[in-house]
Design an enzyme around this catalytic site. Structure first.
Site, short mmCIF file in Angstrom:
data_model
loop_
_atom_site.label_atom_id
_atom_site.label_comp_id
_atom_site.label_asym_id
_atom_site.label_seq_id
_atom_site.Cartn_x
_atom_site.Cartn_y
_atom_site.Cartn_z
N ARG A 159 -9.19 -29.11 -0.27
CA ARG A 159 -8.99 -27.97 -0.85
C ARG A 159 -7.58 -29.33 -1.93
O ARG A 159 -7.35 -28.14 -2.24
CB ARG A 159 -8.62 -26.87 -0.04
CG ARG A 159 -9.82 -26.37 0.12
CD ARG A 159 -9.40 -24.37 0.47
NE ARG A 159 -10.36 -23.72 0.68
CZ ARG A 159 -11.67 -23.75 0.30
NH1 ARG A 159 -11.78 -23.41 -0.91
NH2 ARG A 159 -12.22 -22.56 0.94
N ASP A 190 -12.79 -23.78 -8.72
CA ASP A 190 -11.50 -24.53 -9.42
C ASP A 190 -12.27 -25.94 -9.18
O ASP A 190 -11.48 -27.03 -10.05
CB ASP A 190 -11.17 -24.41 -7.70
CG ASP A 190 -10.15 -23.01 -8.03
OD1 ASP A 190 -10.08 -22.43 -9.21
OD2 ASP A 190 -9.80 -22.10 -7.26
N LYS A 220 -21.44 -25.55 -6.75
CA LYS A 220 -21.47 -24.93 -5.04
C LYS A 220 -20.56 -23.96 -4.76
O LYS A 220 -19.35 -23.93 -5.61
CB LYS A 220 -21.07 -26.53 -4.18
CG LYS A 220 -20.88 -25.88 -2.73
CD LYS A 220 -19.18 -26.32 -1.74
CE LYS A 220 -18.37 -25.42 -2.57
NZ LYS A 220 -16.72 -25.62 -2.20
N THR A 221 -20.74 -22.95 -4.27
CA THR A 221 -20.19 -21.59 -2.74
C THR A 221 -20.98 -21.02 -2.62
O THR A 221 -21.23 -20.65 -3.91
CB THR A 221 -18.61 -21.78 -3.78
OG1 THR A 221 -18.21 -21.16 -3.12
CG2 THR A 221 -18.91 -21.27 -5.18
N ASP A 223 -20.00 -18.36 -2.37
CA ASP A 223 -19.92 -16.96 -2.83
C ASP A 223 -20.69 -16.49 -3.95
O ASP A 223 -20.39 -15.65 -4.27
CB ASP A 223 -18.26 -17.19 -3.50
CG ASP A 223 -16.94 -17.53 -2.54
OD1 ASP A 223 -17.69 -17.48 -1.65
OD2 ASP A 223 -16.20 -17.50 -2.62
P1 FBP Z 1 -14.97 -22.98 -1.98
O1 FBP Z 1 -14.75 -21.25 -3.11
O2 FBP Z 1 -14.40 -23.42 -2.09
O3 FBP Z 1 -16.92 -22.30 -2.12
O4 FBP Z 1 -14.73 -21.39 -0.64
C1 FBP Z 1 -15.23 -20.39 -0.46
C2 FBP Z 1 -14.74 -19.83 0.78
O5 FBP Z 1 -16.06 -19.43 1.47
C3 FBP Z 1 -14.97 -18.29 0.69
O6 FBP Z 1 -15.59 -17.52 0.51
C4 FBP Z 1 -13.68 -17.83 1.32
O7 FBP Z 1 -12.57 -17.32 1.14
C5 FBP Z 1 -13.00 -19.56 1.64
O8 FBP Z 1 -14.07 -20.05 1.07
C6 FBP Z 1 -12.44 -19.39 3.57
O9 FBP Z 1 -12.21 -20.54 3.59
P2 FBP Z 1 -10.95 -21.35 3.87
O10 FBP Z 1 -11.45 -20.99 5.37
O11 FBP Z 1 -11.38 -23.04 3.13
O12 FBP Z 1 -9.19 -20.41 3.35
#
Ligand code: FBP
Length: 569
Positions: A159, A190, A220-221, A223
């Site tokens: 990240r 992001d 991608k996501t 969410d």
């Molecule tokens: P992205 O937005 O990067 O796709 O990640 C989404 C997600 O799956 C969220 O739903 C969740 O809050 C988060 O990642 C949790 O990830 P981590 O354990 O890396 O904090």
């Protein structure tokens, strides 16, 4: 026996019967990419569609090259006119942020579109690997091994936000050291914001001949909050994750009238928006589903939410139903207006007092906070159970997000509803269990929808790169009518938001719209689902057979499709 043991040993390293079969599964390809049955590059022409930033002047100031080159016009893939072949391009691909099923197929799609005349390099560990220059060449054996498999394990991800001048300089060095012509960023809102900044920064004077390095994004996501109406129906990974959660929620729903014992509070991943919760609700029809965006819109307090849940629990108890399921979106806490206000001040205060708060116990942290925060917000913070306070003080991620997956909101709701029912209807039996489904859904084998969606997105990215364009995000629409490939200008998606207390240009998260067909359908039916047991169990996701072609219900409703079946090719 010996031969069975031998066989069992051959299934190690992701070679179960299922995984071996899945690698052979054919993914449908959008017709525009096929010529004589072979994958072929395409041209991109102006489609007549466009997107506009709400802060166009600011965007133009920060992105002069991209705005001049791309404007706000969406491009569409059409059959290629010339027979010219693009050769010797070197393209790097990386995953960014949380994993999502289908990422490997994006890599496979880019690889197949680039073909033997060009080279694809994988970046290890996401943006961090791009900064470090940790790249390797992707080979066709790798593609055979990873095709249709879940997770991001082939490349890894992280990240890191590329933001400092030194980081941008390091990326430039990676481009030069590896003679890169292009970078593909597979990520969420992001990460695609970061892709836009990279595309501008790398737009000229990078290569020896003075030209730039292309940057293309992929949505991608799990969410589902990277979507742009009809121009980008959904981010990949959403379908697989929601199908996995819906199977598990469906199984629990089936248990409730069997054991007649528990109310299950199930938190579902999906950091901010409630798309995941809404989709799972539409697939399974539980008694209660909270939608964060509605809570914010109706200005509901935590107490209002508790009262609403309690009412349903008490009403069902009167019918002898001392059981049910409550679906809770992961990010709900940040949408309750009084909490939003408190968290905004808390985020700012934590950022400004980072060193003072370091290595302190909760009581000491509270003392520091109460000396700087407003009385009302501090009162609300202190009224929360200590396990919630602790989590709210956890480190933010590199993009400034609160790590909501770590906050046990489902436990908080259970504790508060218990308290309420004890006072309002002490005779009601209210035994509870709490669950959090998140990581279970991010790396599973992609559904057929995600496998096909991502492979075609990969082909689209490869084709956009071969056409020489930069600063776009690839999209795949019209999924019930054969499919259409689009390239959407990244800069047109940028808007001003306050991050870390400062104005920043970012891609806005797409939230659940209360006037969307998906939400309206849910709102029309939820009272019946609360009163009676009308739930259904969608079962495990299917890769073969009639149920395999089903797309997300929210996508089908919001895109105005007439059915749930995908029709690609
Ligand atoms: P992205 O937005 O990067 O796709 O990640 C989404 C997600 O799956 C969220 O739903 C969740 O809050 C988060 O990642 C949790 O990830 P981590 O354990 O890396 O904090």
């Amino acid at each position: 026996m010996a031969s069975l043991e031998k066989y069992l040993n051959t299934t190690e390293k992701c070679k179960s019967l299922f995984e071996s079969e899945i690698r052979r599964l054919k993914t449908p390809v959008c017709r525009v990419f096929l010529k004589g049955g072979k994958i072929t590059p395409v041209d991109f022409k102006v489609s007549g569609l466009s997107v506009k930033s709400k802060n166009a002047a600011k965007v133009k100031e920060k992105f002069p090259h991209l705005v001049t080159a791309n404007g706000d016009k969406i491009l569409m893939a059409v059959a290629k006119k010339s027979k010219d072949k693009i050769k010797n391009k070197r393209v790097a691909v990386l995953f960014s942020g949380g994993p999502a099923a289908g990422g490997h197929n994006v890599v496979a799609g880019v690889f197949d579109m680039l073909g033997e005349d060009n080279t694809l390099l994988g970046v290890k560990s996401g943006p961090k690997g791009l900064i470090k220059g940790d790249l390797f060449e992707v080979k066709s054996e790798d593609i055979k091994r990873i095709k249709n498999t879940g997770g991001f394990d082939y490349l890894g991800s992280d990240r890191t936000k590329i933001k400092t001048p030194e980081q941008f300089e390091a990326v430039k060095k990676t481009c030069r050291d590896n003679k890169l012509d292009a970078i593909v960023v597979i990520g969420g809102d992001d990460s695609n914001t970061n892709a836009a900044f990279l595309a501008e920064y790398l737009s000229e004077h990078i290569k020896e001949d003075g030209s730039g390095v292309q940057v293309i994004g992929v949505p991608k996501t799990i969410d589902g909050d990277l979507q742009i109406g009809k121009h980008l129906p959904i981010s990949f990974g959403f379908d697989t994750a929601t199908k996995i959660y819906a199977e598990m929620v469906g199984n629990i729903l089936q248990d409730t009238p069997s054991s007649k014992k528990y109310w299950h509070f199930i938190k579902l991943m999906g950091r901010a928006a409630s798309h995941v919760a809404l989709e799972v609700a539409l697939q399974t029809k539980p008694a209660i589903t909270l939608i964060s965006e509605e809570i914010a819109k109706k200005n509901m307090s935590l107490e209002d939410i508790i009262e609403d849940i309690s009412k349903v629990v008490i009403a069902r108890a009167k019918k002898g139903k001392n059981y049910g399921v409550v679906v809770v979106p992961e990010g709900v806490i940040e949408f309750i207006p009084e909490m939003t206000k408190m968290l905004q001040e808390l985020n700012k205060t934590v950022a400004e007092n980072e060193s003072e708060l370091e290595n302190k116990c909760l009581a000491e942290k509270r003392d520091i906070l109460s000396s700087v925060m407003g009385a009302e917000n501090m009162k609300l913070f202190s009224s929360l159970p200590e396990y919630i306070q602790e989590m709210m003080l956890f480190d933010r991620d590199a993009h400034g997000n609160l790590q909501v997956s770590q906050i046990p909101t489902e436990r908080l709701l259970i504790d508060m509803v218990k308290h309420h029912i004890k006072k309002a209807a002490p005779e009601v039996k209210f035994a509870t269990l709490n669950h959090f489904f998140g990581y279970e859904g991010r790396c599973g084998v992609p559904s057929l929808f995600d496998a096909a969606y991502t492979y075609n997105l990969g082909l689209a990215v490869g084709a956009i790169l071969l056409s020489g364009k930069t600063g776009y995000i690839a999209s795949f629409t019209d999924l019930e009518k054969g499919g259409k490939i689009l390239a959407v200008p990244l800069t047109a998606l940028l808007n001003v938001e306050i991050r870390h207390g400062k104005e920043e240009l970012v891609i806005e998260k797409a939230l659940v719209e209360l006037d969307s067909p998906a939400f309206k359908y849910f709102a029309k039916n939820r009272e019946r689902w609360a009163e009676e047991d009308l739930f259904n169990s969608p079962g495990p996701r299917q890769l073969w057979g009639p149920a395999s072609k089903q797309m997300p219900v929210t996508v089908a409703l919001n895109q105005g499709y007439s059915g749930l079946e995908i029709n690609i090719g």
